[in-house]
Design a protein around this motif. Sequence first.
Motif, short mmCIF file in Angstrom:
data_model
loop_
_atom_site.label_atom_id
_atom_site.label_comp_id
_atom_site.label_asym_id
_atom_site.label_seq_id
_atom_site.Cartn_x
_atom_site.Cartn_y
_atom_site.Cartn_z
N ASP A 165 0.05 -0.86 44.44
CA ASP A 165 -1.43 -0.97 44.67
C ASP A 165 -2.28 -1.46 43.43
O ASP A 165 -3.08 -2.26 43.62
CB ASP A 165 -1.97 0.45 45.12
N ASP A 166 -1.75 -1.08 42.11
CA ASP A 166 -2.56 -1.40 41.16
C ASP A 166 -2.18 -2.97 40.63
O ASP A 166 -2.95 -3.27 39.84
CB ASP A 166 -2.15 -0.50 39.92
N ASP A 167 -1.42 -3.47 41.30
CA ASP A 167 -0.69 -4.86 40.81
C ASP A 167 -1.41 -5.89 41.92
O ASP A 167 -0.88 -7.20 41.69
CB ASP A 167 0.63 -4.61 40.59
N PHE A 168 -2.02 -5.37 42.75
CA PHE A 168 -2.50 -6.44 43.79
C PHE A 168 -3.14 -7.82 43.30
O PHE A 168 -2.96 -8.90 43.79
CB PHE A 168 -3.30 -6.00 44.98
N ALA A 169 -4.08 -7.36 42.68
CA ALA A 169 -5.05 -8.46 42.04
C ALA A 169 -4.25 -9.30 41.45
O ALA A 169 -4.54 -10.70 41.30
CB ALA A 169 -6.13 -8.09 41.17
N GLN A 170 -3.33 -9.12 40.37
CA GLN A 170 -2.37 -9.94 39.62
C GLN A 170 -1.54 -10.68 40.49
O GLN A 170 -1.49 -11.94 40.36
CB GLN A 170 -1.61 -9.00 38.49
N TRP A 171 -0.82 -10.14 41.50
CA TRP A 171 -0.22 -10.84 42.63
C TRP A 171 -1.03 -11.68 43.21
O TRP A 171 -0.56 -12.91 43.55
CB TRP A 171 0.25 -9.89 43.69
N TYR A 172 -2.03 -11.44 43.92
CA TYR A 172 -2.87 -12.44 44.60
C TYR A 172 -3.21 -13.60 43.73
O TYR A 172 -3.13 -14.90 44.06
CB TYR A 172 -4.42 -11.67 44.97
N ARG A 173 -3.63 -13.29 42.59
CA ARG A 173 -3.96 -14.77 41.55
C ARG A 173 -2.63 -15.46 41.42
O ARG A 173 -2.60 -16.49 41.56
CB ARG A 173 -4.45 -14.00 40.13
N ASP A 174 -1.52 -14.68 41.09
CA ASP A 174 -0.26 -15.74 40.94
C ASP A 174 -0.04 -16.15 42.11
O ASP A 174 0.46 -17.71 42.00
CB ASP A 174 0.75 -14.59 40.58
N ILE A 175 0.15 -15.84 43.32
CA ILE A 175 0.47 -16.65 44.61
C ILE A 175 -0.50 -17.58 44.91
O ILE A 175 -0.10 -18.69 45.30
CB ILE A 175 0.63 -15.61 45.69
N THR A 176 -1.92 -17.38 44.52
CA THR A 176 -2.76 -18.66 44.63
C THR A 176 -2.74 -19.68 43.81
O THR A 176 -3.04 -20.81 43.93
CB THR A 176 -4.41 -18.05 44.79
N GLU A 177 -2.20 -19.40 42.54
CA GLU A 177 -2.05 -20.31 41.47
C GLU A 177 -0.66 -21.04 41.72
O GLU A 177 -0.55 -22.33 41.25
CB GLU A 177 -2.08 -19.65 40.01
#
Length: 318
Positions: free
Chosen positions: A204-216
């Motif tokens: 849950d705490d890592d969702f924002a980092q994952w989202y940025r990584d997959i979009t980049e």
Amino acid sequence: MAELQEVPVYLFTGFLESGKTEFVNESVLSDPSFVGSENTLLLVCEEGEEEYDAEALKKKKVFVEVVENEIDLSAKILTYLLNKNHCTRVLMEYNGMWLLNSFYNNLPDNWVIYQEFMFADATTFLNYNNNMRQLVVDKLQSCDLAVFNRFTKKMNQMDYHKIVRAVSRRAQIAYEYVDGDIVNDDIQDPLPFDINAPIIEVKDDDFAQWYRDITEEPRKYTGKTLEMKGITMTNSRFDPGVFAFGRRIMTCCVQDIQFCSLVATCPVKETPEARSWYKVRFKVDYKFSKLYGKKGPILNMIQMEKTSAPEQEVATFY
């Protein structure tokens, strides 16, 4: 009608007295391989202690124009200034108090940003970040290089590194010390999940980092299996079996919270309820979607079950 020639734009951002003018004067306009080869328009959106010698620069085929008001950042005015000086490329020193969308949204169609540099005075940057976070994020999120000048041995690079990486994993970082040494940031930033695991579990705490990584870097997730919590959204314009999966993310402050999602698919009969929390396992594809208007990550549902919201419903980068 003849196609307009592409105009390269080199953009320099940062707050007043951050070192933009010094860099442009000493590193760009003093480079004989750059100046003199073609007419260059230098747009100056704020004037600090260091100034440009407009008359001397004319001899180098560099023409200075001052843009004092944010409202003057229009395609019509920018094109006029370019044509007035018969220029084929642009250097822009941007006003640190203006949001970059004022420029991006009004770029003439044939102007293309080739490189974007963000400059910061290391002695004041942390205070700016604490008090004007939105403006700091605005300048970091699209820059290719962030330069922290006036750096001293007593300063901790990690304090600055974390602020940049909370906004962008793409930007390069450099520290210019008061003695003239320039040190490139080599701090490693491993993702908080195993990208090579058979099932990539995004906490849950890592969702924002994952989202940025997959979009980049969407291609690196092709064929990967992911598992995470998120909110599902449906819309009448979606094809049957298509929904949006994501979470609300806060980049810098409450005012910028937005729902960030990706296109997801499932069997039509298993389409989830809208605005509900689910724990989902997906397999990722990378292909064209009309919802993106281009190629992008497609989350193909393997299994899904309703779940409760995380303790912190809004995802952050901290």
